[in-house]
Design a protein around this motif. Structure first.
Motif, mmCIF file in Angstrom:
data_model
loop_
_atom_site.group_PDB
_atom_site.id
_atom_site.type_symbol
_atom_site.label_atom_id
_atom_site.label_comp_id
_atom_site.label_asym_id
_atom_site.label_seq_id
_atom_site.Cartn_x
_atom_site.Cartn_y
_atom_site.Cartn_z
ATOM 1 N N ASP A 85 -38.340 -33.195 107.878
ATOM 2 C CA ASP A 85 -39.116 -32.704 109.029
ATOM 3 C C ASP A 85 -38.218 -32.064 110.080
ATOM 4 N N GLU A 86 -36.944 -31.849 109.725
ATOM 5 C CA GLU A 86 -36.001 -31.244 110.660
ATOM 6 C C GLU A 86 -35.544 -29.860 110.190
ATOM 7 N N VAL A 87 -35.024 -29.097 111.117
ATOM 8 C CA VAL A 87 -34.507 -27.752 110.836
ATOM 9 C C VAL A 87 -33.158 -27.828 110.127
ATOM 10 N N LEU A 142 -38.105 -30.697 89.475
ATOM 11 C CA LEU A 142 -38.705 -31.980 89.840
ATOM 12 C C LEU A 142 -38.720 -32.169 91.357
ATOM 13 N N VAL A 143 -37.681 -31.703 92.023
ATOM 14 C CA VAL A 143 -37.632 -31.785 93.482
ATOM 15 C C VAL A 143 -38.757 -30.958 94.101
ATOM 16 N N VAL A 144 -38.937 -29.738 93.612
ATOM 17 C CA VAL A 144 -40.001 -28.880 94.141
ATOM 18 C C VAL A 144 -41.363 -29.527 93.912
ATOM 19 N N GLN A 145 -41.557 -30.088 92.728
ATOM 20 C CA GLN A 145 -42.826 -30.752 92.444
ATOM 21 C C GLN A 145 -43.050 -31.937 93.384
ATOM 22 N N LYS A 146 -41.999 -32.672 93.672
ATOM 23 C CA LYS A 146 -42.085 -33.788 94.617
ATOM 24 C C LYS A 146 -42.495 -33.299 96.000
ATOM 25 N N LEU A 147 -41.871 -32.221 96.447
ATOM 26 C CA LEU A 147 -42.171 -31.682 97.772
ATOM 27 C C LEU A 147 -43.592 -31.153 97.859
ATOM 28 N N GLN A 148 -44.050 -30.517 96.789
ATOM 29 C CA GLN A 148 -45.403 -29.976 96.819
ATOM 30 C C GLN A 148 -46.445 -31.095 96.788
ATOM 31 N N GLN A 150 -45.865 -33.920 98.275
ATOM 32 C CA GLN A 150 -45.716 -34.516 99.601
ATOM 33 C C GLN A 150 -46.293 -33.641 100.706
ATOM 34 N N PHE A 151 -46.075 -32.324 100.617
ATOM 35 C CA PHE A 151 -46.453 -31.423 101.702
ATOM 36 C C PHE A 151 -47.594 -30.475 101.351
ATOM 37 N N GLY A 152 -48.023 -30.500 100.107
ATOM 38 C CA GLY A 152 -49.060 -29.571 99.679
ATOM 39 C C GLY A 152 -48.458 -28.366 98.981
#
Length: 248
Positions: A85-87, A142-148, A150-152
Motif C-alpha cells: 500500500d506504499e509508493v 504466481l505473484v501476479v495471480q496473488k495480487l489480482q 488481493q486487489f482485483g
C-alpha cells in the motif's frame, strides 16, 4: 512444480527508496527485470535497505538515485521489500509522463508521481548468465495471480509499456513470450515448469551409488535439486569411511 514461497521483509524507510507515502490505489502491476546478473532477491534487499541509502546520503540531491520496487522474485522465492500500500520508485523516469494515459496520477506529496502512485512494481531477478530462470518467470506469474486476487483484476504492463525503457528486455525482444506470460496469468492456474535437469559427474554418481548401496537413497531417485546434490556429495565420503572401518 514451482510454488509461490512468498516472504515479507521490508526495507527501512529512506527518502530515496521507501518514503512510506501511500499509494492512491492499485490500478496495475508493472513487470521489470533487475538487469543485475546473479543478484538474488535477498541481494536486492541488502542493496535497497542499506547500500543505496548509504550511498545517497553522501550525494547532493541532484545526484541521488531514487529507486525501488515492491517485490523481487528469483528462482527460489518472492520477497516483498515495500508494503503493497506504499509508493515505490520503479516506473516514472519519463519526463513527459507515462505512455499509458490511465497511469497518469499526482499527489501533494509526490507531484507527477504517475505510475508510481497507482501501481505495484515486480522485479524478476536474473541468473549469472543474464537469463531469467523459468522458475523465476513461473513464480512471477504466481505473484501476479496473488495480487489480482488481493486487489482485483487490473492490467499488467511491462516497464517498456509505461515509459519505453527496454525492460524486461526478454519480454520486449520477444513479444510472444510476454503474451504467453499474460495468457498463463489469465488461466488462474499454477504455473508449472519442468525440473532442472542435473547431469551427475562420475564422482557424483559414485557418491550417489554409495548412498544407494547402504539404503540411504533409493536407486530410482532422480537428483534435480542442487542442494540435494551437495548433500549427496558431502555424505558419500563419510559413508565410504564408515564402510571401510566396518561400522556399516
Amino acid at each position: 512444480m514451482v510454488v509461490l514461497n512468498y516472504e515479507v521483509k521490508h526495507i527501512k524507510k529512506h527518502h530515496t527508496t521507501r518514503t512510506g507515502n501511500k499509494l492512491l490505489r492499485v490500478a496495475a502491476e508493472v513487470i521489470h527485470y533487475t538487469a543485475n546478473n546473479g543478484g538474488t532477491a535477498d541481494n536486492h534487499f541488502t542493496y535497497f535497505n542499506s547500500t543505496l541509502p548509504d550511498s545517497n546520503n553522501k550525494l547532493p540531491t541532484v545526484k541521488k538515485r531514487f529507486a525501488s520496487a515492491h517485490i523481487f522474485v528469483d528462482r527460489n522465492k518472492a520477497l516483498e521489500l515495500i508494503p503493497l500500500d506504499e509508493v515505490a520508485f520503479h516506473a516514472n523516469e519519463r519526463k513527459e509522463g507515462p505512455l499509458i494515459p490511465s497511469l497518469k496520477a499526482t499527489a501533494p506529496f509526490y507531484l507527477g508521481g504517475n505510475a508510481n502512485l497507482i501501481s505495484i512494481g515486480i522485479e524478476m531477478c536474473m541468473e549469472k548468465d543474464g537469463t531469467i530462470h523459468p522458475d523465476t518467470i513461473a513464480r512471477t506469474i504466481l505473484v501476479v495471480q496473488k495480487l489480482q486476487k488481493q486487489f482485483g483484476k487490473h492490467p499488467i504492463y511491462r516497464h517498456f509499456d509505461v515509459t519505453g525503457k527496454n525492460c524486461p528486455a526478454p519480454f520486449v525482444v520477444d513479444k510472444a513470450l510476454w503474451e504467453k506470460f499474460k495468457q498463463v496469468v489469465e488461466k488462474k492456474e499454477e504455473a508449472k515448469v519442468e525440473p532442472e535437469k542435473i547431469v551427475l559427474t562420475p564422482g557424483q554418481q559414485k557418491a550417489k551409488d554409495a548412498l544407494v548401496k547402504h539404503g540411504l537413497m533409493a536407486e530410482t531417485y532422480e537428483i534435480n535439486d542442487p542442494t540435494v546434490l551437495t548433500l549427496v556429495t558431502m555424505l558419500a565420503p563419510l559413508v565410504n569411511k564408515l564402510e571401510s572401518k566396518g561400522s556399516i
